[in-house]
Design an enzyme around this catalytic site. Structure first.
Site, PDB file in Angstrom:
ATOM      1  N   ASP A 193       0.874  -1.150   0.013  1.00  0.00           N
ATOM      2  CA  ASP A 193      -0.079   0.047   0.140  1.00  0.00           C
ATOM      3  C   ASP A 193       1.039   1.115  -0.071  1.00  0.00           C
ATOM      4  OD1 ASP A 193      -2.535   1.778   0.431  1.00  0.00           O
ATOM      5  OD2 ASP A 193      -3.342  -0.143   0.787  1.00  0.00           O
ATOM      6  N   HIS A 263      -2.778   3.031  -4.905  1.00  0.00           N
ATOM      7  CA  HIS A 263      -2.269   2.458  -3.243  1.00  0.00           C
ATOM      8  C   HIS A 263      -0.744   2.083  -3.697  1.00  0.00           C
ATOM      9  CE1 HIS A 263      -5.745   2.731  -0.709  1.00  0.00           C
ATOM     10  NE2 HIS A 263      -6.475   2.502  -1.921  1.00  0.00           N
ATOM     11  N   GLU A 327      -9.919   2.768  -5.022  1.00  0.00           N
ATOM     12  CA  GLU A 327      -9.634   3.949  -4.585  1.00  0.00           C
ATOM     13  C   GLU A 327      -8.319   4.660  -5.669  1.00  0.00           C
ATOM     14  OE1 GLU A 327     -10.719   4.021  -0.250  1.00  0.00           O
ATOM     15  OE2 GLU A 327      -8.861   3.497  -0.569  1.00  0.00           O
TER      16      GLU A 327
HETATM   17  C1  ACM Z   1     -11.132  -0.433   0.530  1.00  0.00           C
HETATM   18  O1  ACM Z   1     -11.533  -0.515   1.724  1.00  0.00           O
HETATM   19  N1  ACM Z   1     -10.301   0.442  -0.145  1.00  0.00           N
HETATM   20  C2  ACM Z   1     -11.025  -1.427  -0.222  1.00  0.00           C
END
Ligand code: ACM
Ligand code: ZN
Length: 768
Positions: A193, A263, A327
C-alpha cells in the site's frame, strides 16, 4: 481505552468434576442428533488415531492433540492403529458433494470424526474442540451424538492489512490460528500500500529496501500529522512461504493482494519512473487516498506488474491472486501525456457508463488478469473494477456496499461480499467512542455483522455467483496483535455463522446463548476480545403508529438490568428492568447489567419530546437509500437522538441534495424555534449544513419565510453533532417547512472527497 478483556463472563466448571461437552458451538452444525449410547469420557489415556501414511490427517491429529493439551492439560498419544476403546479416530472419505463436510459420531468407546476431505475433518476437529468447556481442565464427558455438518459458502474469508502497520511473522501466524477457530478458509493478506511494501520481490529489491520504510506514522484522527518515528518491516519470500505452509496446515489458503494501480506510493518511492510525474515520492506517513498511481502509459509499468506477479505466483499457490483496483483517483492520468497517448492508442472514449480513464484502469487490471491467467491463476479485484467495464474472468470483491457484488453476479461474474457496514472490522464496536481504543470511527456491532445476508435480493442463478463473505481489517490505527484480536473478536464469531450456516437456521438470540462458551475459549487461548456483547443489548425503538418510544433491553445471559430515567447512575438499588419501558417525555435512559463478576458498561440514550415529536413529515428530496429507514421521513420526528456514528439507523443521510421537509404539527399553534441536529464526520464525507431556510404555513399551501441562514464551508476534519437553533418571532403555524442545504462540493482539504458532493446527515427536527 478498554483493551484488556474483562472477565464479565465467569466460568461454569466445578473443580474435580469432569466437564460436559456441549455441541451447540459457533458456527452451529447443521444436524446434532443426540444418541442414547451413553457417553465417551476423554481422559489421560485417550489416544488419537489417524490412518498411516495420510500426511494431512497426521497434521490434523497433531493440531487436535495441541488443542486438547491446552484444554485438558493431557498429552494424548497419536497412533495409526485404531484401539478398541478410548480413541478419537480421524478419517476422511465421507461421501458428500460438499468437499468440506464432516460427521462426528460419539459412543462410549470412541469419537469418530470423518471428513469429506482433510479440510472437512479439520472442521470436525474444530467443532469437537469448541464443544469443550475451556474453563475446565481434566476429563471431558462427550454425550453420545451424531453430528452432520457442512458449510454454506466455499469462500469464507478474513482480510488483514499488514501495510499500514507491519506485524511480525509470529503475529500473522497467531492471526491464522484465530481464524482457524472460526472455520475460515481464506486469508486475504494485504501486502502492499501507500504506507509500506511488505513482500520481498527479488527483481525489484528497492521495493522492500526503500518501500517498506516510512519516516513517520499518522497517529491522530486528522489523517495528516506524523509522529516522525521511522517505521517499517517486510516479509522475506521464505517467511511468506512459511506462512503459506502454516495456513495450509490449517486448511486456509493465503490470497495475497498486490494493490494496483493505485495505493502504490511505496513502490513509486522505490521506483519513481513508474509514476506519471516521475516523483520524487515518499512512502506515505499519512492515511487517505493518494493521487499518485502507476503510470498506465509507461510500458515499464506493465513489465513491473508482470514481474511482480510472477514472483507472487511462485510464493503463493492460491488459485486467486488479489490485484486491488480500489480508490484510484484519475487526476494524474488525466494530466499525463503518456497516459493520454495510451488512451488514444487503445481508442478508449468516455461514454455514459465510464470515463476514458476508468476504461484505462480496466485495461491495466485486465492486463494483470491475463498475466495471471497465463500462469493458471484467477484475479480478484475491489468493486471499482466494475466502473471501467468488467473483463472476462474478473471476480469482484464488493466493499462499498453490496451493490458491486450484485452487479457482478447479474453480469455473470463471481463475487465476494465484504460491505463496509457489515464487514469492516476496523470500524468501532460501540458508539461510545471515548470508551474504545482510538480508531477510524464507524459502527459495526456484532449484531450488525450477523445480519449480513450475502445473497439477498438475487435470483437463484445470480446467487450461485456469490462465493462467500469476508471481513476486512485495515490497520491505520491498529499496531498490535492484541488490538487486532480486540477488533476481530467476537465479530469473527458472527461472521463465521454468516459464512457457514444456511440463512433459515441463523438466529442472533440463539447465537448469543452459544457465544459465551466460545469466549471462554478466547480467554483460555489468551486472546484479547471485546466485551460489548455482555453489555445491555437492545435499545430505544420508536413505535411510529402509537407515537411512542419504547426502551427494549436485555442481557444475553439473562443477568439483571438496572435502569434510571432521571439522569442518575444506575446501580443495584435502581429499578430492575422487567419489560419494555414506554417513554413519553424528554429523558435519558441509563441502564447497566450487574453480574456477580461486576458491572457492564453503561447504556445511555436520550429521547426528546417537542411540538414535532411523532408528527408526520413529507420529504421533497430523497435520502440516500442506505441512510434512510423503511418508516421513511418519520425518522426525523421520532424523538430519538443519534450518536456520532452515522450508520446506526438514527441518522438520515442525503448525498449532494438538501433535506427539504415539511412537518404537519396537527393543529395551528405558536412556533418560535426550529432546532436541526446535524452530524459532522468529515473523514466519511459528512459535512455540516451550508444553510437553512424555514417557512411557516397555516394551510400547508402558502408558506411565509421566517428565517434564511447561510453557513461557511467546513475548514478541517471534525467529528461532532451540531445543534443548529433557528429562532424567529413567535408565529401561528400548523406546517413547518425546513430546508437544510448540503455541501455540494467538498472542500480542497478533504483529498478523497474534494469537489464531489458531500453528505448531509440529520437525525431530528425539533420544533418549539
Ligand atoms: C478498501 O477499503 N479501500 C477496499
Ligand atoms: Zn501516466
Amino acid at each position: 481505552m478498554t483493551l484488556a478483556a474483562s472477565s464479565l463472563w465467569g466460568g461454569t466448571a466445578l473443580a474435580g468434576e469432569p466437564s460436559k461437552a456441549d455441541y451447540r458451538v459457533v458456527p452451529l452444525p447443521v444436524e446434532i442428533a443426540q444418541a442414547d449410547a451413553g457417553a465417551f469420557v476423554l481422559n489421560n489415556s485417550t489416544q488419537i488415531c489417524y490412518p498411516a501414511g495420510n500426511a494431512p490427517l497426521k497434521r490434523n491429529a497433531e493440531l487436535l492433540a495441541g488443542y486438547l493439551k491446552q484444554l485438558t492439560g493431557y498429552d494424548l498419544k497419536l497412533v495409526t492403529k485404531a484401539p478398541k476403546k478410548n480413541a478419537i479416530i480421524l478419517a476422511d472419505g465421507l461421501t458428500s458433494d460438499n468437499s468440506e463436510a464432516y460427521s462426528i459420531g460419539v459412543d462410549k468407546d470412541r469419537i469418530e470424526i470423518k471428513g469429506a476431505s482433510a479440510a472437512g475433518n479439520f472442521y470436525g476437529i474444530q467443532t469437537l474442540r469448541k464443544s469443550i468447556d475451556a474453563n475446565a481442565h481434566g476429563d471431558v464427558v462427550f454425550p453420545a451424538v451424531q453430528i452432520n455438518d457442512q458449510p454454506r459458502f466455499p469462500y469464507r474469508g478474513t482480510h488483514f492489512d499488514t501495510s499500514r502497520h507491519y506485524f511480525p511473522v509470529d503475529s500473522v501466524k497467531a492471526f491464522i490460528d484465530m481464524i482457524a477457530l472460526h472455520n475460515i478458509n481464506r486469508f486475504h493478506w494485504h501486502l502492499t500500500d501507500d504506507q509500506g511494501w511488505r513482500l520481498e520481490i527479488k527483481k525489484y529489491p528497492l521495493l522492500t529496501e526503500v518501500g517498506s520504510w516510512r519516516d513517520g506514522t499518522c497517529v491522530a484522527k486528522d489523517f495528516e500529522s506524523s509522529d516522525s518515528v521511522r517505521y517499517g518491516g517486510f516479509y522475506t519470500q521464505d517467511e511468506a512461504r512459511d506462512i503459506v505452509k502454516y495456513a495450509a496446515d490449517r486448511h486456509i489458503t493465503v490470497i495475497p493482494e498486490i494493490d494496483l494501480p493505485g495505493h502504490m506510493l511505496a513502490a513509486l518511492t522505490a521506483y519513481p519512473k513508474l509514476g506519471c510525474t516521475g516523483g520524487p515520492y515518499s512512502v506515505w506517513q499519512r492515511w487517505g487516498v493518494s493521487e499518485d498511481l502507476l503510470c498506465a502509459g509507461n510500458p515499464k509499468t506493465y513489465e513491473f506488474i508482470d514481474d511482480v506477479l510472477k514472483e507472487v505466483v511462485d510464493i503463493f499457490p492460491s488459485e486467486y491472486i488479489h490485484i486491488g483496483g480500489d480508490e484510484c483517483p484519475k487526476v494524474r492520468w488525466e494530466e499525463c501525456p503518456k497516459c493520454q497517448a495510451k488512451i488514444t492508442e487503445l481508442g478508449l472514449v468516455t461514454d455514459n457508463h465510464s470515463t476514458a480513464e476508468q476504461k484505462l484502469q480496466s485495461y491495466v487490471m485486465e492486463h494483470a488478469a491475463k498475466t495471471l491467467a497465463g500462469m493458471d491463476r484467477k484475479m480478484i479485484g475491489w468493486d471499482e473494477i466494475i466502473e471501467g467495464g468488467l473483463f472476462p474472468g474478473a471476480t469482484v470483491m464488493s466493499w462499498r456496499g453490496v451493490e458491486g457484488a450484485r452487479e457482478a453476479a447479474k453480469q455473470g461474474h463471481d463475487a465476494i461480499m465484504t460491505p463496509t457496514n457489515y464487514c469492516y472490522f476496523d470500524y468501532l464496536q460501540s458508539q461510545d467512542i471515548d470508551g474504545e481504543p482510538f480508531g477510524i470511527g464507524g459502527y459495526v456491532p456484532v449484531s450488525k455483522v450477523y445480519q449480513l445476508e450475502p445473497t439477498a435480493d438475487l435470483t437463484a442463478e445470480q446467487a450461485k455467483h456469490i462465493l462467500g463473505a469476508q471481513s476486512n481489517l485495515w490497520t491505520e490505527y491498529i499496531s498490535t496483535l492484541s488490538h487486532v484480536q480486540y477488533m476481530e473478536l467476537p465479530r469473527l464469531a458472527a461472521l463465521s455463522e454468516v459464512q457457514w450456516m444456511q440463512p433459515d437456521r441463523k438466529d442472533f438470540d440463539d447465537f448469543t446463548t452459544r457465544l459465551p462458551r466460545l469466549i471462554d475459549q478466547y480467554r483460555s487461548l489468551g486472546y484479547n476480545y471485546a466485551t460489548h456483547i455482555f453489555d445491555v443489548q437492545g435499545g430505544l425503538e420508536p413505535d411510529y403508529e402509537k407515537h411512542q418510544i419504547k426502551a427494549n433491553l436485555r442481557s444475553i445471559d439473562g443477568a439483571p438490568i438496572y435502569y434510571t430515567l432521571d439522569g442518575s447512575t444506575p446501580d443495584e438499588k435502581s429499578a430492575v428492568y422487567t419489560e419494555p419501558i414506554v417513554l413519553d417525555k424528554t429523558c435519558t435512559v441509563r441502564a447497566v447489567v450487574i453480574r456477580p463478576t461486576g458491572r457492564s458498561r453503561e447504556f445511555a440514550d436520550s429521547v426528546t419530546f417537542n411540538l414535532a415529536t411523532s408528527s408526520p413529515v413529507t420529504l421533497a428530496t430523497k435520502p440516500h437509500s442506505r441512510y434512510s429507514t423503511p418508516e421513511g421521513a418519520a425518522l426525523l420526528t421520532d424523538g430519538r437522538l443519534g450518536s456520532t456514528s452515522f450508520g446506526t439507523g438514527e441518522w438520515m443521510g442525503f448525498e449532494g441534495t438538501p433535506l427539504d421537509a415539511t412537518i404537519d404539527l396537527g393543529k395551528i399553534q405558536p412556533v418560535q424555534k426550529v432546532t436541526v441536529r446535524v452530524l459532522v464526520d468529515a473523514l466519511n464525507w459528512i459535512f455540516d449544513a451550508r444553510g437553512f431556510e424555514v417557512g411557516l404555513s397555516t394551510d400547508g399551501q402558502t408558506f411565509t419565510p421566517v428565517a434564511v441562514v447561510d453557513y461557511p464551508a467546513m475548514t478541517g476534519y471534525e467529528t461532532d453533532i451540531k445543534t443548529h437553533v433557528i429562532q424567529f418571532p413567535a408565529t401561528d403555524a400548523r406546517y413547518v417547512h425546513v430546508k437544510a442545504l448540503c455541501e455540494t462540493s467538498a472542500p480542497e482539504w478533504q483529498d478523497a472527497a474534494k469537489g464531489k458532493p458531500g453528505f448531509l446527515f440529520v437525525d431530528e427536527l425539533i420544533v418549539d
